[in-house]
Design an enzyme around this catalytic site. Structure first.
Site, PDB file in Angstrom:
ATOM      1  N   GLY A   1      -4.595  -4.334   5.378  1.00  0.00           N
ATOM      2  CA  GLY A   1      -3.581  -3.947   6.334  1.00  0.00           C
ATOM      3  C   GLY A   1      -3.917  -3.080   7.179  1.00  0.00           C
TER       4      GLY A   1
ATOM      5  N   GLU B   1     -10.938   0.991  -4.291  1.00  0.00           N
ATOM      6  CA  GLU B   1     -11.463   0.613  -2.728  1.00  0.00           C
ATOM      7  C   GLU B   1     -12.134   1.808  -1.891  1.00  0.00           C
ATOM      8  OE1 GLU B   1      -7.972  -0.782  -0.721  1.00  0.00           O
ATOM      9  OE2 GLU B   1      -9.041  -0.803   1.129  1.00  0.00           O
TER      10      GLU B   1
ATOM     11  N   LYS C   1      -1.000  -0.889  -4.430  1.00  0.00           N
ATOM     12  CA  LYS C   1      -2.249   0.022  -4.205  1.00  0.00           C
ATOM     13  C   LYS C   1      -1.855   1.080  -3.884  1.00  0.00           C
ATOM     14  CE  LYS C   1      -4.846  -0.007   0.264  1.00  0.00           C
ATOM     15  NZ  LYS C   1      -5.640  -0.730   1.158  1.00  0.00           N
TER      16      LYS C   1
ATOM     17  N   ASP D   1      -7.029   3.043  -3.511  1.00  0.00           N
ATOM     18  CA  ASP D   1      -7.825   3.252  -2.106  1.00  0.00           C
ATOM     19  C   ASP D   1      -8.211   4.314  -1.853  1.00  0.00           C
ATOM     20  OD1 ASP D   1      -7.434   1.711   1.245  1.00  0.00           O
ATOM     21  OD2 ASP D   1      -8.872   2.965   0.267  1.00  0.00           O
TER      22      ASP D   1
ATOM     23  N   ASP E   1     -13.983  -1.691   2.270  1.00  0.00           N
ATOM     24  CA  ASP E   1     -13.053  -1.897   3.337  1.00  0.00           C
ATOM     25  C   ASP E   1     -13.908  -1.263   4.653  1.00  0.00           C
ATOM     26  OD1 ASP E   1      -9.688  -0.533   4.114  1.00  0.00           O
ATOM     27  OD2 ASP E   1     -11.166  -1.531   5.570  1.00  0.00           O
TER      28      ASP E   1
ATOM     29  N   SER F   1       0.965  -1.119   0.167  1.00  0.00           N
ATOM     30  CA  SER F   1       0.010   0.253   0.002  1.00  0.00           C
ATOM     31  C   SER F   1       0.848   1.357   0.013  1.00  0.00           C
ATOM     32  CB  SER F   1      -0.858   0.071   0.960  1.00  0.00           C
ATOM     33  OG  SER F   1      -1.705   1.178   1.323  1.00  0.00           O
TER      34      SER F   1
ATOM     35  N   LYS G   1      -3.017   5.109  -2.433  1.00  0.00           N
ATOM     36  CA  LYS G   1      -3.793   5.849  -1.876  1.00  0.00           C
ATOM     37  C   LYS G   1      -4.188   7.180  -2.805  1.00  0.00           C
ATOM     38  CE  LYS G   1      -4.118   3.691   2.189  1.00  0.00           C
ATOM     39  NZ  LYS G   1      -5.327   3.133   2.844  1.00  0.00           N
TER      40      LYS G   1
ATOM     41  N   LYS H   1     -10.534  -7.490   7.038  1.00  0.00           N
ATOM     42  CA  LYS H   1      -9.543  -6.978   8.241  1.00  0.00           C
ATOM     43  C   LYS H   1     -10.156  -7.578   9.615  1.00  0.00           C
ATOM     44  CE  LYS H   1      -8.002  -2.636   6.073  1.00  0.00           C
ATOM     45  NZ  LYS H   1      -8.040  -1.188   6.172  1.00  0.00           N
TER      46      LYS H   1
END
Ligand code: NPQ
Ligand code: MG
Length: 372
Positions: free
Chosen positions: A295, A218, A165, A193, A243, A139, A167, A267
């Protein structure tokens, strides 16, 4: 088993680089570990758990101080009163306390650890894991510039991560994604995400992400916006992944039924524990919904337990189980390493890692003892 004492160890571990998302910028990992001692038919056993709650209530409503408080004042007293405590019933015993899934998960995790030490089982075999290693994704935080985003992702690709991934947030989305695709091509797993940074008003803008062959998007919208995610999913080609919204197996069932999630980020802390997380894995598999393991910048303890959960057959997409070195100069357990894009699934008794007392001491900011 009978719970006899708990010590909560609050720790603060420096991050190798600041980690920025749409909702905060962290320079250290703050969390607490649960050290729980039990009387068992194999004598006195200690189990460890980890809360993934952040220092501030910005990812969800939980935060470190609240988790410590709710554990001391409500959750621990309930568990001290249980004569024969088992991992599978921790959630049931704690059901009257509303919310606090991450605090509950940390306690359940310590009960699981102790129970596995009594049975001599690995967490992988307890769960029914089927592989010895899982693909390791990474991430990547929001960077100051597009050029820095390309440089950082290039380094992770060179390290061999199985999936990237990134952000995103309004104003830092299309340009960095386009630049990364331009720099490295279409042949690597790439997803974004948003951590709930957008609204349905942004639908036309988000649809532009469909041009970049992303594995998924996400949590673009808010935690409560399950219906709105279903609306957005109809407008986009990129598969919708949730998520923050998936707070329980029930929420997962609603999201799947509404068409709000083609993919689910699992998660354990967010849903109240590994037992509930496995229920979501099973429910998703039964509905043809792919899952991957999310995570929360866990220490090696949570990272090892997550690798065991991710070894279940329904985890068909690379997760955010990166090497310890992606976040920390030093971990409080043995380092979790990524080799050829994979992380090994521990298969020794319990979670397969040990808390290093010296490192725990070094990073600990407070120890809170809780007795019956
Ligand atoms: C790896 C990843 O992106 N995790 C979360 C967000 C997140 C980001 C930063 C964090 C920093 C400290 C503790 C928890 C954190 C969780 C997510 O998938 O949305
Ligand atoms: Mg996320």
């Amino acid at each position: 088993m009978k719970l006899v004492s708990i010590t909560l160890h609050q720790v603060s571990i420096p991050l190798v680089t600041p980690f920025e998302t749409s909702f905060m910028r962290e320079t250290e990992k703050d969390c607490y570990l649960v050290e729980a001692t039990f009387d068992t038919d194999r004598g006195r056993i200690t189990g460890w758990g980890e809360s993934v709650a952040m220092i501030s209530p910005l990812y969800s409503s939980e935060y470190v101080a609240a988790g410590i408080d709710v554990t001391r004042r409500w959750l621990a007293p309930i568990l001290f009163g249980v004569e024969d405590l088992t991992a599978e019933t921790v959630g049931w015993h704690l059901r009257h306390v509303i919310g606090h899934p991450m605090a509950k998960s940390a306690l359940e995790m310590a009960v699981i650890d102790a129970q596995l030490q009594v049975s001599g089982q690995s967490f992988k075999s307890y769960l029914g894991g089927v592989v010895d290693a899982v693909p390791s994704g990474v991430s990547v935080g929001i960077q100051d510039t597009v050029e820095e985003t390309v440089r950082v992702i290039g380094n992770y690709l060179d390290e061999g991560y199985a999936r990237i991934k990134l952000k995103i947030k309004p104003g830092k989305d299309i340009a960095p994604v386009a630049a990364v695709r331009k720099a490295f091509g279409d042949d690597f797993g790439f997803q974004v995400d948003a951590n709930a940074a957008y609204t349905l008003v942004d639908a036309a803008h988000l649809r532009r992400l469909d041009d970049y062959g992303l594995l998924l998007i996400e949590q673009p919208l808010g935690e409560a916006d399950i219906r709105q995610h279903a609306e957005l999913a109809k407008l986009m080609e990129t598969p919708m992944c949730l998520d923050e919204s998936i707070v329980s197996a029930e929420a997962a069932a609603d999201a799947i039924a509404l068409g709000a999630a083609a993919v689910i980020n699992i998660k354990p802390g967010r849903v109240g524990g590994y037992i509930e997380a496995k229920r979501i894995h099973d429910l998703s598999a039964a509905n043809g919904v792919a899952v991957w393991h999310g995570g929360m910048v866990e220490t090696g303890l949570g990272r090892a337990a997550n690798a065991a959960l991710a070894s279940l057959p329904g985890f068909t997409l690379p997760g955010d189980i990166s090497a310890s070195s992606r976040f920390f100069h030093e971990d409080i357990t043995e380092e979790i390493v990524m080799r050829d894009g994979m992380v090994d699934v521990p298969d020794t008794v319990g979670f397969g890692v040990t808390i290093d007392p010296g490192k725990l001491e070094r990073f600990r900011t407070e120890a809170i003892e809780i007795l019956p």
